[in-house]
Design a protein around this motif. Structure first.
Motif, short mmCIF file in Angstrom:
data_model
loop_
_atom_site.label_atom_id
_atom_site.label_comp_id
_atom_site.label_asym_id
_atom_site.label_seq_id
_atom_site.Cartn_x
_atom_site.Cartn_y
_atom_site.Cartn_z
N THR A 33 0.80 -1.22 0.00
CA THR A 33 0.00 0.00 0.00
C THR A 33 0.84 1.28 0.00
O THR A 33 0.35 2.34 -0.37
CB THR A 33 -0.93 0.03 1.24
OG1 THR A 33 -0.14 -0.13 2.41
CG2 THR A 33 -1.95 -1.10 1.17
N ASP A 34 2.09 1.19 0.43
CA ASP A 34 2.95 2.37 0.48
C ASP A 34 3.37 2.76 -0.94
O ASP A 34 4.00 1.95 -1.65
CB ASP A 34 4.20 2.08 1.31
CG ASP A 34 5.15 3.26 1.35
OD1 ASP A 34 4.74 4.31 1.85
OD2 ASP A 34 6.29 3.12 0.87
N MET A 189 1.82 -0.82 14.09
CA MET A 189 1.15 -1.82 13.26
C MET A 189 -0.17 -2.17 13.92
O MET A 189 -0.26 -2.27 15.14
CB MET A 189 2.03 -3.08 13.14
CG MET A 189 1.36 -4.19 12.33
SD MET A 189 2.28 -5.76 12.39
CE MET A 189 1.68 -6.39 13.96
N THR A 190 -1.21 -2.32 13.12
CA THR A 190 -2.50 -2.75 13.62
C THR A 190 -2.79 -4.15 13.08
O THR A 190 -2.64 -4.40 11.89
CB THR A 190 -3.62 -1.80 13.19
OG1 THR A 190 -3.33 -0.49 13.68
CG2 THR A 190 -4.97 -2.25 13.75
N GLN A 191 -3.19 -5.04 13.97
CA GLN A 191 -3.48 -6.41 13.57
C GLN A 191 -4.84 -6.80 14.11
O GLN A 191 -5.20 -6.50 15.25
CB GLN A 191 -2.41 -7.35 14.14
CG GLN A 191 -2.60 -8.81 13.75
CD GLN A 191 -1.48 -9.68 14.30
OE1 GLN A 191 -0.40 -9.21 14.58
NE2 GLN A 191 -1.76 -10.94 14.47
N GLU A 231 -5.43 -10.33 10.10
CA GLU A 231 -5.24 -9.25 9.13
C GLU A 231 -4.27 -8.24 9.73
O GLU A 231 -4.50 -7.72 10.81
CB GLU A 231 -6.57 -8.57 8.82
CG GLU A 231 -6.47 -7.47 7.77
CD GLU A 231 -7.81 -6.82 7.49
OE1 GLU A 231 -8.03 -5.70 8.00
OE2 GLU A 231 -8.63 -7.45 6.80
N THR A 233 -1.97 -4.71 9.24
CA THR A 233 -1.81 -3.47 8.48
C THR A 233 -0.61 -2.72 9.01
O THR A 233 -0.51 -2.42 10.20
CB THR A 233 -3.06 -2.58 8.61
OG1 THR A 233 -4.21 -3.31 8.16
CG2 THR A 233 -2.91 -1.32 7.77
N THR A 234 0.33 -2.42 8.12
CA THR A 234 1.50 -1.62 8.45
C THR A 234 1.51 -0.43 7.49
O THR A 234 0.73 -0.38 6.54
CB THR A 234 2.80 -2.43 8.28
OG1 THR A 234 3.05 -2.61 6.87
CG2 THR A 234 2.70 -3.77 8.96
N VAL A 238 -0.72 -4.48 3.54
CA VAL A 238 -1.83 -5.15 4.22
C VAL A 238 -1.71 -6.63 3.89
O VAL A 238 -1.59 -7.00 2.73
CB VAL A 238 -3.20 -4.62 3.76
CG1 VAL A 238 -4.33 -5.41 4.40
CG2 VAL A 238 -3.35 -3.14 4.10
N THR A 240 -3.30 -10.63 4.80
CA THR A 240 -4.36 -11.42 5.41
C THR A 240 -4.00 -12.90 5.35
O THR A 240 -3.57 -13.40 4.32
CB THR A 240 -5.71 -11.21 4.68
OG1 THR A 240 -6.04 -9.83 4.71
CG2 THR A 240 -6.81 -12.01 5.36
#
Length: 272
Positions: A33-34, A189-191, A231, A233-234, A238, A240
């Motif tokens: 995504t970056d 980071m969100t997981q 899942e 997200t950094t 992303v 999964t």
């Protein structure tokens, strides 16, 4: 790739104080995504597909088929396996082929064998309960390396686990959704984890007593049940992972040993 390693290592140690015997099959999907990283990967893939680069890769392939080179590669199975992976990725899949595509976790007598398919991390991770140790196994190279030794540096990662009010069906099991917010060395980071309590005989909380490579404490003790979907997200990507099948079955004990003719080497995730 660092956070992907963290997740795969956690799942490889899923067997702890349990009676479950069988196989869990996962699929893995990742999306960059970056914008900067995406541009770099597209540029790298463009260079890889350049006729001049392809000619160099073809020349390298021919050199690998040279009898003298073959003899040298046979004497160093780890180098041979790494070179074959690089050549395989250059012939198809581009940079996306660096990401694993699937993973199969086999569980028996408190031991696990995780078979990672595709990408630079392809191979097997064997966790042996009686030794309290995980090993990365490369059957093509006939080598293994020890994973996850603790160097006492557990303060670099902070994780906040929150139970949400959401649930979903994954592989026919009802799962509760958890949110995990991780901060490590200033990066976040969100997981999200979907875990079920409907699979009996697997105790994920046993992972709390293990240490990650580099001394990171495992935070899954705050989650009830077995994770069947994750899942992550950094700022860069992303990813999964989702279990497609949970199969209770009898497995051969021979799958959970390191062959006596395999040579120990120091791997990328090795703690020794």
């Amino acid at each position: 790739m660092k956070y992907l390693t963290l997740i795969l290592f956690c799942l490889s140690g899923i067997a702890s104080a349990q009676q479950f015997e069988g196989t869990i099959t996962w699929t893995i999907n990742a999306k960059i995504t970056d914008p900067k990283m995406k541009a770099q990967m597209e540029e790298a893939e463009k260079r890889m597909n350049d006729p001049e680069m392809q000619a160099q890769m073809k020349q390298m392939q021919e050199q690998m088929n040279n009898p003298q080179m073959k003899a040298m590669m046979e004497s160093n199975p780890q180098m041979k396996a790494q070179m074959e992976k690089i050549m395989s990725m250059s012939n198809g899949g581009g940079m996306e082929s660096m990401i694993p595509k699937s993973m199969v976790i086999k569980v028996k007598n408190d031991n696990t064998l995780s078979v990672i398919e595709g990408g630079m991390m392809s191979g097997e991770v064997l966790y042996l309960k009686d030794k309290g140790t995980s090993y990365h196994i490369d059957r093509e190279a006939q080598t293994y390396s020890i994973l996850g030794k603790d160097n006492g540096d557990a303060s670099k990662m902070n994780a906040k686990v929150s139970k949400t009010g959401e649930s979903a069906k994954v592989a026919a099991y009802t799962c509760q959704k958890y949110k995990i917010e991780i901060t490590e060395q200033g990066k976040s980071m969100t997981q999200y984890v979907w875990a079920t309590t409907e699979i009996k005989g697997i105790d994920l909380k046993g992972l709390a007593n293990q240490k990650m490579n580099g001394g990171r404490s495992v935070f899954y003790s705050e989650i009830d049940g077995v994770p069947l979907k994750m899942e992550m997200t950094t700022p860069e990507m992303v990813m999964t992972m989702e279990a497609k099948e949970v199969k209770k079955e009898s497995l051969s004990a021979s799958q959970f040993i390191i062959p006596s003719n395999f040579k120990e080497v120091k791997g990328m995730m090795s703690g020794n």
